[in-house]
Structures are given as C-alpha cells and as structure tokens.
Motif scaffolding. Structure first.
Motif, PDB file in Angstrom:
ATOM      1  N   GLU A   1       0.937  -1.628   0.232  1.00  7.03           N
ATOM      2  CA  GLU A   1      -0.265  -0.245   0.004  1.00  7.03           C
ATOM      3  C   GLU A   1       0.695   1.151  -0.272  1.00  7.03           C
ATOM      4  O   GLU A   1       1.835   1.748   0.544  1.00  7.03           O
ATOM      5  CB  GLU A   1      -0.701  -0.211   1.283  1.00  7.03           C
ATOM      6  N   GLU A   2       0.451   2.218  -0.319  1.00 10.15           N
ATOM      7  CA  GLU A   2       0.846   4.081  -0.318  1.00 10.15           C
ATOM      8  C   GLU A   2       1.502   4.223   0.924  1.00 10.15           C
ATOM      9  O   GLU A   2       2.678   5.053   0.458  1.00 10.15           O
ATOM     10  CB  GLU A   2      -0.150   4.460  -1.443  1.00 10.15           C
ATOM     11  N   VAL A   3       0.898   4.089   1.330  1.00 11.96           N
ATOM     12  CA  VAL A   3       1.552   4.182   2.920  1.00 11.96           C
ATOM     13  C   VAL A   3       2.837   3.554   4.015  1.00 11.96           C
ATOM     14  O   VAL A   3       3.072   4.838   3.985  1.00 11.96           O
ATOM     15  CB  VAL A   3       0.897   4.322   4.347  1.00 11.96           C
ATOM     16  N   ASP A   4       3.086   2.382   3.248  1.00 13.79           N
ATOM     17  CA  ASP A   4       4.282   2.113   3.171  1.00 13.79           C
ATOM     18  C   ASP A   4       5.101   1.749   1.920  1.00 13.79           C
ATOM     19  O   ASP A   4       6.141   1.208   1.833  1.00 13.79           O
ATOM     20  CB  ASP A   4       4.168   0.045   3.910  1.00 13.79           C
TER      21      ASP A   4
ATOM     22  N   SER B   1     -10.758  -0.709  -6.708  1.00 11.87           N
ATOM     23  CA  SER B   1     -11.531  -0.200  -5.108  1.00 11.87           C
ATOM     24  C   SER B   1     -11.511   0.762  -4.573  1.00 11.87           C
ATOM     25  O   SER B   1     -11.517   0.928  -3.212  1.00 11.87           O
ATOM     26  CB  SER B   1     -11.987  -1.257  -3.977  1.00 11.87           C
ATOM     27  N   GLY B   2     -10.697   1.691  -5.259  1.00 11.32           N
ATOM     28  CA  GLY B   2      -9.973   2.620  -4.248  1.00 11.32           C
ATOM     29  C   GLY B   2      -9.228   2.495  -2.824  1.00 11.32           C
ATOM     30  O   GLY B   2      -8.704   4.021  -2.682  1.00 11.32           O
ATOM     31  N   ILE B   3      -8.029   1.704  -3.291  1.00 15.45           N
ATOM     32  CA  ILE B   3      -6.658   1.591  -2.716  1.00 15.45           C
ATOM     33  C   ILE B   3      -5.813   1.203  -3.883  1.00 15.45           C
ATOM     34  O   ILE B   3      -6.088   0.773  -4.630  1.00 15.45           O
ATOM     35  CB  ILE B   3      -7.128   0.132  -2.253  1.00 15.45           C
ATOM     36  N   VAL B   4      -4.752   2.611  -3.359  1.00 14.75           N
ATOM     37  CA  VAL B   4      -3.552   2.634  -4.189  1.00 14.75           C
ATOM     38  C   VAL B   4      -2.916   1.674  -3.455  1.00 14.75           C
ATOM     39  O   VAL B   4      -1.954   1.206  -2.566  1.00 14.75           O
ATOM     40  CB  VAL B   4      -2.785   3.905  -4.269  1.00 14.75           C
ATOM     41  N   THR B   5      -2.060   1.100  -4.672  1.00 14.80           N
ATOM     42  CA  THR B   5      -0.765  -0.018  -4.234  1.00 14.80           C
ATOM     43  C   THR B   5       0.440  -0.476  -4.836  1.00 14.80           C
ATOM     44  O   THR B   5      -0.059   0.267  -6.136  1.00 14.80           O
ATOM     45  CB  THR B   5      -1.267  -1.711  -4.552  1.00 14.80           C
ATOM     46  N   ILE B   6       1.271  -0.407  -4.355  1.00 15.32           N
ATOM     47  CA  ILE B   6       2.647  -0.207  -5.712  1.00 15.32           C
ATOM     48  C   ILE B   6       2.841  -1.709  -6.083  1.00 15.32           C
ATOM     49  O   ILE B   6       3.102  -2.882  -4.720  1.00 15.32           O
ATOM     50  CB  ILE B   6       3.662   0.241  -4.962  1.00 15.32           C
ATOM     51  N   PRO B   7       2.682  -2.667  -7.115  1.00 13.82           N
ATOM     52  CA  PRO B   7       3.301  -3.836  -7.319  1.00 13.82           C
ATOM     53  C   PRO B   7       4.996  -4.746  -6.833  1.00 13.82           C
ATOM     54  O   PRO B   7       6.369  -3.478  -7.172  1.00 13.82           O
ATOM     55  CB  PRO B   7       3.577  -4.266  -8.965  1.00 13.82           C
ATOM     56  N   ILE B   8       5.611  -5.531  -6.450  1.00 15.36           N
ATOM     57  CA  ILE B   8       6.805  -5.682  -5.978  1.00 15.36           C
ATOM     58  C   ILE B   8       6.904  -7.257  -6.069  1.00 15.36           C
ATOM     59  O   ILE B   8       5.795  -8.061  -6.408  1.00 15.36           O
ATOM     60  CB  ILE B   8       6.856  -5.719  -4.344  1.00 15.36           C
ATOM     61  N   LYS B   9       8.055  -7.603  -6.449  1.00 17.72           N
ATOM     62  CA  LYS B   9       8.275  -8.590  -6.179  1.00 17.72           C
ATOM     63  C   LYS B   9       9.350  -9.128  -5.168  1.00 17.72           C
ATOM     64  O   LYS B   9       9.900  -8.503  -4.912  1.00 17.72           O
ATOM     65  CB  LYS B   9       9.092  -9.223  -7.888  1.00 17.72           C
ATOM     66  N   LEU B  10       9.175 -10.748  -4.975  1.00 21.76           N
ATOM     67  CA  LEU B  10      10.349 -11.336  -4.016  1.00 21.76           C
ATOM     68  C   LEU B  10      11.149 -12.357  -4.079  1.00 21.76           C
ATOM     69  O   LEU B  10      10.061 -13.643  -5.217  1.00 21.76           O
ATOM     70  CB  LEU B  10       9.918 -11.129  -2.247  1.00 21.76           C
ATOM     71  N   LYS B  11      11.911 -13.084  -4.237  1.00 21.53           N
ATOM     72  CA  LYS B  11      12.596 -14.450  -4.800  1.00 21.53           C
ATOM     73  C   LYS B  11      13.543 -14.968  -3.116  1.00 21.53           C
ATOM     74  O   LYS B  11      13.379 -14.126  -1.891  1.00 21.53           O
ATOM     75  CB  LYS B  11      13.925 -13.765  -5.579  1.00 21.53           C
ATOM     76  N   LEU B  12      12.428 -16.293  -3.264  1.00 25.65           N
ATOM     77  CA  LEU B  12      12.954 -16.750  -2.213  1.00 25.65           C
ATOM     78  C   LEU B  12      14.726 -16.943  -2.152  1.00 25.65           C
ATOM     79  O   LEU B  12      15.635 -16.992  -3.045  1.00 25.65           O
ATOM     80  CB  LEU B  12      13.208 -18.269  -2.685  1.00 25.65           C
TER      81      LEU B  12
END
Length: 373
Positions: free
Chosen positions: A182-185, A222-233
């Motif tokens: 989320e954009e706050v984080d 739905s009004g929630i702003v997010t930024i996509p991220i990826k993680l690797k094991l």
C-alpha cells in the motif's frame, strides 16, 4: 400498614447509601494513577511491513497447436520434467508431408524453367510447407514441468480455437512472489531488503526471501492504491545476504534468519524437500524487514513527550525524577530509538493510568518488557 411503609423507606435509604458509596469508590479507582519504571538497555530494533503474496513462475508457457490435425502420439504425462525442444505431442502429418513433397517437386521444376520470380515463389511455398510439417511435432519452448495436458490420442486440435492449448509447462527453478504494498508503506520498501514468507501449507516454517523489484507505477483498485513488488526465495548463502534498511544502511540478514528459524534450522535435505513443495499458485504472508538496527537504545512510546518540537523523558534520580531532553531516532510500533540524552542502565518513568473496572493498562510492545498487570 405504617410499619410496612417505614420498613420499605429504611430499606431504600440503605440501598441509596450503598450505591452512593460504591460510585464514589469507583470514581476514585478510575482516576488513580501509577507509574512504570523501564530500565534503558540496548537491543536490536526491527520493523516490518506485512503484505499478502502469491507464488508465480518466472518462466512458463501455454503450448498451442499452430496447425490443425488429429493427435497421433503423446510423449509425456502431467508431472513430467521436460527440456526446451522436447516433443510433447505429435499430430498426424500425412497431409502436411504430402503438401511438402508437392512443394519440393514444384520448386525443382521451377529451377529448370529459368524464371527467377517463379523460383522465388516455389521456394517460399516449400518453406511454408516445411514449417507446417515441423509444427506437427508440438514441442516445449521452455525447461520445466508439465502441469497440464489437455489432449488425448484421437483428439482433433484446431489452430486458433480454445482447444489449441495442448499443454502447459512451468519452470520451477525460477519462482518468485508477486505482491503489492500500500502507498502508506511504499517509501519504506526497497530492493534488497530481507523478508520472510509464511504459507498455510507449511505450519511453523517461515522461508527467507529478498525484495528484487519495486514497481515504478501505482495501481488502483476499489479506491485502494498499491505498488507491485516481487520477492525471490533466498535458499543459498543466507549468511552472506545483505539487507538494505529504510535508513539506507547495509546490514546482515541476521533478522531474516532469526524470523525464519523454522527453515534455516533444518538440514539441507529437509530444506530441499520443503522447497520442492513450493509451487506456483500458493498464497503466502510476507513480512518485509524495512528497518534493522543492532545494539540501539529503545524506550516505550509512552515514555516520550514532545514540547516545542523537542523530545523529553522523565528519568529517575534517587527518590525523585528529572525531566530531560533527548534526541529520538526511528519510531516503530515498539517504541522510540534514543540517539542521545540517555545512558544504558538509567531508568525512565512512564505514567500509567490504571482501572479496576477493566483491569487493563497501557500496552507497550518493547522486547523484554512486560508491564505489570
């Protein structure tokens, strides 16, 4: 009759007196104040951001039929491991072989005609016929595992329709976690930070991971702003992995190792068995370590007050307390980092309002500190 009335009035007077005394006692308990003493000590400061993720495959392919025909032979089963170029399914190529031979004959005849344009035309027809003949053998474009096989011998597959998806192959060597913050984080999450993954399928085991990608474009749903991220094991050389904290400094992955003891503490064979069970589509809870500092002084949030842009704490001095200015650093859900103004071993006094009616106090989440009940 008068005796009954007098008796009733006496009873009511006693009840009124009892209620008045009880209310007075409750009010005195509610406003009662006490203090908590907290000894300043050094500890490791860690803060995390929690997101939900899903295991995805970096390399996968939905293999389609590029020519129409009847399935003559199937060379694999679901679950088989294949290499790029392996033949999965073969179609009846009789018609295509005939077309190829005709195109070859026309090409040889055209070469004797002396017409350059006719030769080019026949050569192109020959190449197309050869291409279609080769496509009767449906191959895998990637290394991986066959996760779906949608045809059987005798089926007719048609190019350009929904049934042209013959099989699906997924590479299990390059799995990653797809998630969104989320954009706050958003400003806290950086490439290189360590994280842990918790799966419902593996109770009590947390897997170490690392942020490899932070999107450069936000998404809204739905009004929630997010930024996509990826993680690797992270499964090899975990001790050598570094994690970038929110303050821009580099630290070891000790915090990730500590949080992922259920995985790190197992033998190599046990870890390999667990990793084999991680497959695309599994959901997981991700804890990203956005702040990791070792040997810092931290005190409860409630111990710090602010006046005129400055921070103050009450320090115990003998039987009294003194108000002292301090410099605070990072703030987490656990408390404030103290950069200067306090020494390890000193005692800060925190006001705590108690209530007998609820038996609850101020909760301060500090490692090694539990307020009295």
């Amino acid at each position: 009759m008068r005796k009954y009335i007098l008796f009733a009035m006496i009873i009511m007077s006693i009840m009124l007196l009892f209620w008045s005394c009880n209310r007075s006692a409750q009010q005195s308990v509610t406003t009662n104040s006490s203090t908590i003493e907290y000894t300043v000590k050094k500890t490791n400061l860690t803060d995390t951001v929690s997101v939900s993720g899903k295991i995805m495959a970096e390399s996968s392919a939905e293999i389609k039929a590029l020519v129409s025909g009847v399935v003559k032979k199937i060379n694999v089963q679901e679950g088989d491991t294949v290499k790029a170029g392996d033949v999965l399914v073969e179609l009846d190529d009789s018609d295509y072989r005939l077309s190829y031979l005709k195109a070859l004959q026309n090409y040889e005849t055209a070469k004797n005609s002396g017409s350059r344009l006719l030769v080019e035309q026949r050569q192109l027809e020959l190449e197309i016929a050869k291409r279609d003949l080769d496509r009767c053998k449906i191959t895998s474009p990637v290394d991986g595992v066959v996760t779906a096989l949608n045809v059987k011998v005798g089926d007719y597959v048609s190019k350009g329709t929904s049934v042209d998806v013959v099989a699906k192959v997924i590479s299990l060597d390059n799995l990653y976690v797809s998630a969104a913050v989320e954009e706050v984080d958003y400003s806290k999450v950086k490439v290189g930070q360590m994280a842990t993954l918790a799966f419902d399928a593996f109770e009590g085991v947390n897997f170490p991971a690392q942020v490899t990608y932070v999107g450069s474009e936000a998404q809204s749903s739905s009004g929630i702003v997010t930024i996509p991220i990826k993680l690797k094991l992270v499964v090899q050389n975990l001790q050598m992995t570094t994690a970038r904290t929110s303050s821009g400094t580099q630290g070891t992955s000790e915090d990730a190792q500590s949080m992922a003891q259920g995985f790190v503490g197992q033998s190599a064979a046990q870890r390999n068995e667990l990793l084999k069970k991680i497959i695309p589509g599994l959901s997981c809870e991700v804890q990203i370590i956005v702040l990791a500092k070792n040997d810092v002084m931290i005190i409860p949030t409630a111990a710090v007050s602010f006046e005129g842009g400055k921070a103050y704490v009450n320090v115990k001095s003998g039987t009294t307390t003194e108000k002292r200015e301090v410099t605070v650093g990072e703030r987490t859900s656990g408390g404030y980092e103290i950069i200067s103004g306090l020494n390890e071993g000193e005692v800060v006094v925190v006001n705590k309002t108690s209530s007998s009616s609820t038996n609850r106090g101020v909760q301060m989440n500090i490692p090694g500190f539990a307020p009295p009940r």
